[in-house]
Design an enzyme around this catalytic site. Structure first.
Site, PDB file in Angstrom:
ATOM      1  N   SER A 474       2.862  -9.423 -68.001  1.00  0.00           N
ATOM      2  CA  SER A 474       2.933 -10.400 -66.929  1.00  0.00           C
ATOM      3  C   SER A 474       4.344 -10.943 -66.720  1.00  0.00           C
ATOM      4  O   SER A 474       5.226 -10.227 -66.274  1.00  0.00           O
ATOM      5  CB  SER A 474       1.913 -11.522 -67.199  1.00  0.00           C
ATOM      6  OG  SER A 474       1.687 -12.304 -66.066  1.00  0.00           O
ATOM      7  N   ASP A 485      16.155  -3.594 -62.784  1.00  0.00           N
ATOM      8  CA  ASP A 485      16.483  -3.280 -61.387  1.00  0.00           C
ATOM      9  C   ASP A 485      17.917  -3.653 -61.050  1.00  0.00           C
ATOM     10  O   ASP A 485      18.615  -2.917 -60.348  1.00  0.00           O
ATOM     11  CB  ASP A 485      15.508  -3.993 -60.443  1.00  0.00           C
ATOM     12  CG  ASP A 485      14.118  -3.386 -60.472  1.00  0.00           C
ATOM     13  OD1 ASP A 485      13.994  -2.215 -60.871  1.00  0.00           O
ATOM     14  OD2 ASP A 485      13.155  -4.087 -60.106  1.00  0.00           O
ATOM     15  N   LYS A 499       0.231  -5.436 -66.638  1.00  0.00           N
ATOM     16  CA  LYS A 499      -0.587  -6.362 -65.849  1.00  0.00           C
ATOM     17  C   LYS A 499       0.274  -6.945 -64.737  1.00  0.00           C
ATOM     18  O   LYS A 499       1.116  -7.800 -64.975  1.00  0.00           O
ATOM     19  CB  LYS A 499      -1.164  -7.479 -66.704  1.00  0.00           C
ATOM     20  CG  LYS A 499      -2.086  -8.403 -65.913  1.00  0.00           C
ATOM     21  CD  LYS A 499      -2.644  -9.515 -66.778  1.00  0.00           C
ATOM     22  CE  LYS A 499      -3.592 -10.396 -65.975  1.00  0.00           C
ATOM     23  NZ  LYS A 499      -2.920 -11.105 -64.869  1.00  0.00           N
TER      24      LYS A 499
END
Length: 718
Positions: A474, A485, A499
């Site tokens: 999460s 990224d 998740k």
């Protein structure tokens, strides 16, 4: 982290003929009254239908195809291990396969209760059968036969008839008795324990209520959407997220009902259970004892909420859990003593340490900040307290302290961090990037909402690594995904949980509905759902991805992607990764700690492929001796490599004879893993230095490529 497994319940009549032949019925032989839905259940089911129709993230039509999914889910919830129904009974229930959708739209629960009552009586039949077998004594069981029990029966065929069911349950009885024999219990005690277990199961089956049947069926419906959308009955609602309540006095574990067992989903970081170091996700709890000497009560087959009540207790009191690995029957059990406590914010708070690594003739200092969860003191925040406690505030302070101590690189350790506050994941990312988006959240049938950091200040702009594993979930995945990224740092460890969904609670006229209403997306547009975050450099992971993580849950929502957000890459570490991986592989090839971890990981993988259990006592004892000898050799190989005295027996490792050993929960390889993360950081720092040198000289002369062929650290990948 929810599951589609629910407490089981029993019902119908195989023992009638046996009772007629044998005279008076035993005290445990009684008929079960069929259950019927309460009036409120029909109204509640209609509300749930409308909530899923309008508010669930997925657009899913309640039609014959969905009805078929619900039927399969319900059949699995009732008898997922193919233990109670025969093939003929399943065929007889097929008439309901394509009528459940229409029944739900009308609030008609008749088909569901028909299937439930059938199963209830069949379960009672089985326990009565086992109790009758136990009257002959455990010594009547043949432990010399060359028999095997299939322990993973999810895809097994339904038993053909009653004789096939009897043969299957004979093997299950033998497996349970043999497991106790291998753990040193005499036959007389085994007989008493198993008789008590099955009488308890029988009693609980007869005490099953309409609410239980309704909950199992409605959750078979909701999990056709995704495994995290669940109906909570009034009683279950009280227990929801009990482990995360800071006022709870307990052991700090998330539990679920799986087949006939209560299994551990995950542990609360820094909670009492986690501190023992002896309980792990997927372990199964087979008995519970109060205090240091209270009798162990067998809880196999108990309702989840009843097991939770038994484990709960006041702060400072002790509870003992007898646990086995996730294969259940036949595995060696161990008893773990836990002192109940309140899960304290301080124990879940970020903490630091400083590692010193020797390279190039000088010492390098690597800061490590461990973050067990993403926390924030909402009460103090709402009251306007400027010094409110939060993950971001604590990490910023710890980074400054580490910088003052001469830190050369920083490792953020998110292993076993199950998530927490979305806002804190967003803010924490902002500490390490100048500015830009951090995560995208898209609600059902709406455009994505982009969270962003608009503060150009940085807490740390030096070399950064983020450590993750299969239990990083999460909010942890949001942070790790954003750092990856932006190419702000290198991600090391194992694949994360996966998740990527957001749930919200909806009050109902009876209980409440936890519904998946949104999804997380990385700024690259990729979802973390199902796939998780894949590390740039992979470390050995002892968690089996086939049994732990989002991808192991049936009906889990798939991975997808959306339009990426506009964001600047902080760096370009892609060209360096090939070299970093090669250097990591070379360093760890002969590293005793990594050899140890790779050896354990491979053994876990091999063991997971064995889905059958021998019921031959001599064979099982041989297997146990071989397993113990192998484990002792592996442990001693590591100890000797570290100049530690070898162990004489595994009991010394487990600390079973030393209660004080409970406090020594640290993984013996943890320092080595952190040190290797630091070594990767030093490699990355060297790459950054080379690229910077190339940039300085580029204006006057051509320069050789830096480690991967790129000549500018800030260049974006093609």
């Amino acid at each position: 982290m929810s599951s589609r497994h629910y407490p089981l319940s029993p019902a119908w009549a195989l023992c009638a003929a046996w009772l007629c032949l044998c005279g008076a019925a035993p005290a445990w032989a009684e008929e079960a009254a069929p259950l019927a839905p309460l009036d409120v259940h029909g109204r509640t089911s209609l509300t749930i239908v409308e909530q899923l129709r309008h508010n669930h993230y997925l657009r899913k039509t309640l039609d014959d195809a969905t009805s078929s999914e619900i039927f399969d889910n319900y059949l699995e919830a009732l008898d997922g291990a193919r233990l109670y129904f025969t093939a003929a009974e399943v065929a007889a229930m097929e008439k309901h396969r394509h009528e459940l959708d229409d029944a739900l739209k009308r609030g008609n629960l008749g088909p569901a209760f028909d299937m439930f009552n059938r199963h209830q009586q069949r379960q009672i039949d089985r326990f009565e059968y086992l109790l009758a077998k136990l009257e002959d004594g455990v010594e009547a069981l043949d432990f010399g036969a060359d028999e095997r029990l299939e322990v993973d029966r999810q895809n097994a065929p339904w038993p053909a008839d009653e004789a096939a069911l009897d043969a299957l349950w004979d093997k299950r009885l033998k497996a349970a008795a043999l497991s106790m024999r291998l753990n040193g219990k005499p036959d007389a005690e085994i007989g008493e324990l198993l008789t008590k277990r099955y009488r308890n199961r029988l009693k609980q089956a007869r005490q099953t209520k309409s609410e239980d049947a309704f909950g199992i069926y409605v959750n078979a419906f909701t999990t056709a959407y995704d495994p995290h959308t669940r109906y909570f009955s009034p009683r279950v609602s009280q227990n929801f997220n009990i482990n995360m309540s800071l006022s709870l006095e307990g052991i700090g574990a998330v539990l679920r009902s799986e087949d006939e067992y209560t299994s551990v989903v995950r542990l609360v970081p820094a909670g009492p259970a986690a501190k023992t170091g002896k309980i792990k996700p997927a372990d199964r709890i087979i008995s519970v004892g109060q205090g240091e000497r209270g009798p162990l009560i067998d809880v196999v087959g108990w309702r989840l909420d009843d097991v939770v009540e038994l484990i709960r207790g006041p702060k400072g009191s002790k509870v003992r859990l007898e646990v086995v690995p996730d294969k259940g029957e036949g595995e060696t059990a161990k008893v773990v003593q836990i002192t109940r406590n309140t899960v304290k914010l301080e124990e879940q708070a970020a903490r630091k340490k400083l590692l010193t690594l020797r390279r190039g003739g000088r010492d390098h200092r690597i800061g490590v900040i461990e973050i067990p969860t993403f926390y924030v003191d909402f009460k103090a925040l709402k009251q306007g307290d400027p010094s409110y406690r939060s993950t971001t505030g604590d990490v910023a302070r710890l980074v400054r302290e580490l910088e003052a101590e001469g830190m050369d690189g920083l490792v953020i350790d998110l292993r076993n961090n199950g998530g927490g506050s979305l806002q804190e994941a967003d803010k924490l990312t902002g500490l390490f990037i100048k500015s830009g988006p951090t995560v995208q959240v898209r609600a059902a049938r709406k455009r994505a909402n982009v969270y962003a950091d608009d503060d150009d200040s940085l807490v740390w702009d030096g070399p950064l690594a983020v450590m993750v594993n299969r239990l990083s979930a999460s909010a942890s995945e949001i942070f790790a995904g954003a750092i990856q990224d932006y190419q702000r740092g290198v991600i090391v460890g194992g694949r994360t949980f996966g998740k990527g969904t957001v749930q919200t609670l909806v009050p109902l006229n009876r209980g409440q509905l936890k519904i998946t209403a949104a999804k997380f997306y990385r700024i690259s547009g990729q979802s973390t759902q199902n796939r998780g975050v894949l590390p740039d450099i992979e470390f050995p992971d002892l968690y089996d991805v086939d049994h732990i993580g989002e991808s192991s849950l049936e009906d889990a929502m798939p991975w997808d992607d959306i339009r990426p957000a506009a964001y600047p890459r902080s760096n370009n570490i892609q060209p360096a990764l090939v070299t970093l991986r090669a250097r990591h592989a070379q360093r760890t090839l002969d590293n005793p700690d990594f050899i140890y971890l790779r050896t354990l990981a491979e053994r876990i993988r091999q063991d997971s492929e064995d889905t059958e259990l021998s019921l031959n006592e001599a064979e099982r004892r041989r297997q146990k001796a071989e397993q113990d000898a192998w484990r002792l050799e592996v442990e001693n190989t590591l100890r000797l490599a570290k100049d530690l005295p070898p162990l004489k027996a595994l009991d010394e490792l487990d600390g079973r004879d030393d209660p004080a050993a409970e406090d020594e929960a640290d993984d013996p390889t943890n320092e080595a893993v952190l040190a290797e993360a630091g070594e990767v950081l030093l490699d990355l720092a060297g790459f950054r230095h080379q690229v910077a040198m190339v940039g300085e000289s580029a204006a006057t002369s051509p320069a050789p490529p830096a480690l991967g062929g790129e000549s500018a650290f800030g260049q974006q990948p093609n």
